[in-house]
Design a protein around this motif. Structure first.
Motif, PDB file in Angstrom:
ATOM      1  N   GLY A   1       0.829  -1.209   0.000  1.00 47.73           N
ATOM      2  CA  GLY A   1       0.000   0.000   0.000  1.00 47.73           C
ATOM      3  C   GLY A   1       0.847   1.234   0.000  1.00 47.73           C
ATOM      4  N   GLY A   2       0.275   2.359  -0.381  1.00 46.22           N
ATOM      5  CA  GLY A   2       1.016   3.618  -0.436  1.00 46.22           C
ATOM      6  C   GLY A   2       0.944   4.333   0.885  1.00 46.22           C
ATOM      7  N   GLY A   3       1.715   5.398   0.997  1.00 47.53           N
ATOM      8  CA  GLY A   3       1.792   6.130   2.248  1.00 47.53           C
ATOM      9  C   GLY A   3       0.869   7.320   2.304  1.00 47.53           C
ATOM     10  N   GLY A   4      -0.121   7.374   1.417  1.00 47.77           N
ATOM     11  CA  GLY A   4      -1.063   8.490   1.472  1.00 47.77           C
ATOM     12  C   GLY A   4      -0.424   9.777   1.016  1.00 47.77           C
ATOM     13  N   GLY A   5      -1.170  10.853   1.012  1.00 51.11           N
ATOM     14  CA  GLY A   5      -0.664  12.140   0.543  1.00 51.11           C
ATOM     15  C   GLY A   5       0.238  12.775   1.566  1.00 51.11           C
ATOM     16  N   GLY A   6       1.113  13.636   1.095  1.00 53.25           N
ATOM     17  CA  GLY A   6       2.027  14.320   1.994  1.00 53.25           C
ATOM     18  C   GLY A   6       1.686  15.782   2.093  1.00 53.25           C
ATOM     19  N   GLY A   7       0.424  16.123   1.849  1.00 52.01           N
ATOM     20  CA  GLY A   7       0.018  17.519   1.935  1.00 52.01           C
ATOM     21  C   GLY A   7       0.717  18.381   0.907  1.00 52.01           C
ATOM     22  N   GLY A   8       1.090  17.758  -0.230  1.00 51.72           N
ATOM     23  CA  GLY A   8       1.729  18.513  -1.296  1.00 51.72           C
ATOM     24  C   GLY A   8       3.233  18.653  -1.105  1.00 51.72           C
ATOM     25  N   SER A   9       3.730  18.268   0.069  1.00 44.89           N
ATOM     26  CA  SER A   9       5.163  18.405   0.328  1.00 44.89           C
ATOM     27  C   SER A   9       5.958  17.278  -0.310  1.00 44.89           C
ATOM     28  CB  SER A   9       5.431  18.397   1.831  1.00 44.89           C
ATOM     29  OG  SER A   9       5.172  17.098   2.360  1.00 44.89           O
ATOM     30  N   GLY A  10       5.270  16.162  -0.626  1.00 46.43           N
ATOM     31  CA  GLY A  10       5.964  15.005  -1.169  1.00 46.43           C
ATOM     32  C   GLY A  10       6.681  14.199  -0.106  1.00 46.43           C
ATOM     33  N   LEU A  11       6.528  14.591   1.160  1.00 44.30           N
ATOM     34  CA  LEU A  11       7.208  13.892   2.249  1.00 44.30           C
ATOM     35  C   LEU A  11       6.277  12.853   2.875  1.00 44.30           C
ATOM     36  CD1 LEU A  11       9.991  14.018   3.637  1.00 44.30           C
ATOM     37  CD2 LEU A  11       8.974  15.559   5.318  1.00 44.30           C
ATOM     38  N   VAL A  12       6.768  11.629   2.998  1.00 44.42           N
ATOM     39  CA  VAL A  12       5.972  10.557   3.587  1.00 44.42           C
ATOM     40  C   VAL A  12       5.839  10.797   5.093  1.00 44.42           C
ATOM     41  CG1 VAL A  12       5.961   8.072   4.048  1.00 44.42           C
ATOM     42  CG2 VAL A  12       6.714   8.926   1.820  1.00 44.42           C
ATOM     43  N   PRO A  13       4.611  10.677   5.653  1.00 39.65           N
ATOM     44  CA  PRO A  13       4.416  10.875   7.095  1.00 39.65           C
ATOM     45  C   PRO A  13       5.279   9.920   7.929  1.00 39.65           C
ATOM     46  CG  PRO A  13       2.305  10.792   5.963  1.00 39.65           C
ATOM     47  CD  PRO A  13       3.340  10.408   4.957  1.00 39.65           C
ATOM     48  N   ALA A  14       5.677  10.380   9.107  1.00 45.35           N
ATOM     49  CA  ALA A  14       6.595   9.622   9.968  1.00 45.35           C
ATOM     50  C   ALA A  14       6.098   8.203  10.250  1.00 45.35           C
ATOM     51  CB  ALA A  14       6.809  10.367  11.289  1.00 45.35           C
ATOM     52  N   TYR A  15       4.791   8.041  10.429  1.00 45.23           N
ATOM     53  CA  TYR A  15       4.246   6.712  10.700  1.00 45.23           C
ATOM     54  C   TYR A  15       4.629   5.742   9.588  1.00 45.23           C
ATOM     55  CZ  TYR A  15       0.883   2.902  10.455  1.00 45.23           C
ATOM     56  OH  TYR A  15       0.318   1.654  10.337  1.00 45.23           O
ATOM     57  N   TRP A  16       4.489   6.216   8.334  1.00 43.87           N
ATOM     58  CA  TRP A  16       4.780   5.345   7.194  1.00 43.87           C
ATOM     59  C   TRP A  16       6.278   5.106   7.037  1.00 43.87           C
ATOM     60  CZ3 TRP A  16       1.865   2.121   4.538  1.00 43.87           C
ATOM     61  CH2 TRP A  16       0.473   2.264   4.654  1.00 43.87           C
ATOM     62  N   VAL A  17       7.090   6.109   7.354  1.00 42.09           N
ATOM     63  CA  VAL A  17       8.546   5.926   7.292  1.00 42.09           C
ATOM     64  C   VAL A  17       8.950   4.773   8.207  1.00 42.09           C
ATOM     65  CG1 VAL A  17      10.795   6.967   7.771  1.00 42.09           C
ATOM     66  CG2 VAL A  17       8.990   8.342   6.705  1.00 42.09           C
ATOM     67  N   GLU A  18       8.389   4.781   9.424  1.00 42.41           N
ATOM     68  CA  GLU A  18       8.690   3.719  10.396  1.00 42.41           C
ATOM     69  C   GLU A  18       8.140   2.374   9.937  1.00 42.41           C
ATOM     70  OE1 GLU A  18       7.075   5.221  14.060  1.00 42.41           O
ATOM     71  OE2 GLU A  18       8.342   7.020  13.941  1.00 42.41           O
ATOM     72  N   ARG A  19       6.948   2.415   9.337  1.00 42.66           N
ATOM     73  CA  ARG A  19       6.339   1.163   8.902  1.00 42.66           C
ATOM     74  C   ARG A  19       7.129   0.537   7.740  1.00 42.66           C
ATOM     75  NH1 ARG A  19      -0.072  -0.017   7.674  1.00 42.66           N
ATOM     76  NH2 ARG A  19       0.261  -1.994   6.578  1.00 42.66           N
ATOM     77  N   TYR A  20       7.584   1.370   6.791  1.00 42.79           N
ATOM     78  CA  TYR A  20       8.381   0.838   5.683  1.00 42.79           C
ATOM     79  C   TYR A  20       9.667   0.194   6.210  1.00 42.79           C
ATOM     80  CZ  TYR A  20       5.361   3.265   2.310  1.00 42.79           C
ATOM     81  OH  TYR A  20       4.306   3.681   1.559  1.00 42.79           O
ATOM     82  N   GLU A  21      10.248   0.774   7.251  1.00 45.80           N
ATOM     83  CA  GLU A  21      11.459   0.204   7.842  1.00 45.80           C
ATOM     84  C   GLU A  21      11.139  -1.130   8.516  1.00 45.80           C
ATOM     85  OE1 GLU A  21      15.224  -0.549   9.383  1.00 45.80           O
ATOM     86  OE2 GLU A  21      14.555   0.707   7.725  1.00 45.80           O
ATOM     87  N   ARG A  22      10.045  -1.138   9.270  1.00 51.34           N
ATOM     88  CA  ARG A  22       9.639  -2.347   9.994  1.00 51.34           C
ATOM     89  C   ARG A  22       9.319  -3.486   9.028  1.00 51.34           C
ATOM     90  NH1 ARG A  22       5.990   0.270  12.838  1.00 51.34           N
ATOM     91  NH2 ARG A  22       4.161  -0.564  11.785  1.00 51.34           N
ATOM     92  N   GLU A  23       8.739  -3.124   7.882  1.00 49.95           N
ATOM     93  CA  GLU A  23       8.267  -4.138   6.932  1.00 49.95           C
ATOM     94  C   GLU A  23       9.208  -4.335   5.743  1.00 49.95           C
ATOM     95  OE1 GLU A  23       4.262  -3.024   5.923  1.00 49.95           O
ATOM     96  OE2 GLU A  23       3.503  -3.514   7.915  1.00 49.95           O
ATOM     97  N   ALA A  24      10.445  -3.866   5.858  1.00 47.45           N
ATOM     98  CA  ALA A  24      11.388  -3.962   4.732  1.00 47.45           C
ATOM     99  C   ALA A  24      11.559  -5.406   4.269  1.00 47.45           C
ATOM    100  CB  ALA A  24      12.741  -3.371   5.127  1.00 47.45           C
ATOM    101  N   GLY A  25      11.771  -6.295   5.229  1.00 40.32           N
ATOM    102  CA  GLY A  25      11.955  -7.699   4.881  1.00 40.32           C
ATOM    103  C   GLY A  25      10.728  -8.272   4.203  1.00 40.32           C
ATOM    104  N   LYS A  26       9.550  -7.937   4.741  1.00 39.09           N
ATOM    105  CA  LYS A  26       8.304  -8.451   4.168  1.00 39.09           C
ATOM    106  C   LYS A  26       8.114  -7.965   2.734  1.00 39.09           C
ATOM    107  CE  LYS A  26       4.095  -6.806   4.870  1.00 39.09           C
ATOM    108  NZ  LYS A  26       2.831  -6.403   5.521  1.00 39.09           N
TER     109      LYS A  26
END
Length: 315
Positions: A1-26
């Motif tokens: 799944g995607g990380g949702g919108g970044g409010g036009g900033s193009g920056l992924v929200p912190a929750y998703w940054v952590e989740r992508y790290e946690r789920e890297a192996g998966k």
């Protein structure tokens, strides 16, 4: 799944940054389950590029040639981007201006460590061309490691493959006997969180003999793929101050400057032998669209005098 919108900033929200790290192996496991061994083409160009480090023992290996397989018509953005990168690599062999310093002292390479081996696209062409080579290999994906282990060359005892995570700072127990002449990092470091680059290099270093070399190929700063990802509708950037992005499938890519890469390796006790950009233009055969690609090609060495790891073993 995607990380949702970044409010036009193009920056992924912190929750998703952590989740992508946690789920890297998966996410990489899912990638290899979907694609098995059909996605990347064998990297036959390595010997042409690193002729000194990877000189065949007899006869010439397969030269750089071939075209990557066409991506499926509706391939996800991630698959298309990666396939394009591989196609450029496969077709051009990116003949970087590597210095001619021989690392094997004429004795040749006998042991290779493949960190982030995937399904073996780097190691199997080398095993075929170099009859005395033994390979130690690891990958985050159990599916990828299973494909490597089932290959006839692995079943013949020439490959020791294990599931392992470089970011833990050490090699998995199955590879504990590895003292490689050469280690390869092929589009591996860019898939790791920047805060864990150091740990990954310490793991690689632990599997190299003193005087052994690391051969690296990865995404370079200014790569057109980076700009294209950022131009997409969804937030892609994982760090406001670093060229670190996430693909559609949750896998990540970091785009290295040669300066940053050199500094990173030297901080972990390596000597820089070569670190340079390679620029290529790739064309999409179906649409005619072109993309300017930038890769970085590098060689580093664990100092020959480096018999003890005391100085660099701090966590």
């Amino acid at each position: 799944g995607g990380g949702g919108g970044g409010g036009g900033s193009g920056l992924v929200p912190a929750y998703w940054v952590e989740r992508y790290e946690r789920e890297a192996g998966k996410n990489w496991e899912l990638f290899y389950r979907r694609n098995r061994d059909r996605f990347f083409k064998d990297r036959h160009y390595l010997q042409a590029e690193w002729a000194d480090e990877l000189a065949p023992d007899g006869g010439s290996g397969d030269a750089a040639a071939g075209v990557a397989a066409e991506a499926a018509a509706d391939a996800a953005e991630a698959a298309a981007e990666a396939a394009e990168a591989e196609e450029v690599e496969e077709v051009t062999a990116c003949r970087a201006q590597l210095s001619q310093a021989s690392l094997g002292g004429g004795s040749g390479v006998r042991v290779l460590l493949e960190a982030g081996c995937g399904v073996g696209n780097t190691l199997f062409p080398l095993l075929r061309a170099m009859p005395v080579l033994t390979v130690y290999a690891l990958d985050l994906s159990a599916t990828a490691v299973g494909i490597v282990r089932s290959h006839p060359l692995a079943e013949a005892g020439r490959v020791v493959a294990a599931v392992g995570d470089l970011t833990e700072g050490s090699l998995p127990p199955e590879l504990s006997g590895c003292a490689a002449d050469v280690a390869t990092l092929m589009f591996v470091l860019s898939a790791i969180a920047p805060s864990k680059f150091g740990a990954a290099l310490r793991a690689v270093r632990s599997g190299l003999r003193p005087g052994g070399a690391v051969l690296l190929r990865d995404y370079g700063a200014g790569d057109g793929a980076c700009a294209r990802m950022e131009a997409g509708r969804e937030a892609k950037r994982l760090d406001a101050s670093a060229p670190w992005l996430v693909r559609q499938d949750g896998t990540r890519a970091y785009f290295f400057s040669v300066e940053a890469l050199r500094e990173l390796f030297e901080r972990e006790g390596f000597e820089t032998l070569e670190c340079a950009y390679a620029h290529r233009t790739t064309a999409n055969r179906a649409t005619g669209a072109t993309l300017s690609r930038t890769f970085v090609t590098a060689r580093f060495r664990r100092p020959a005098s480096d018999a003890l790891d005391a100085e660099f073993s701090a966590p």
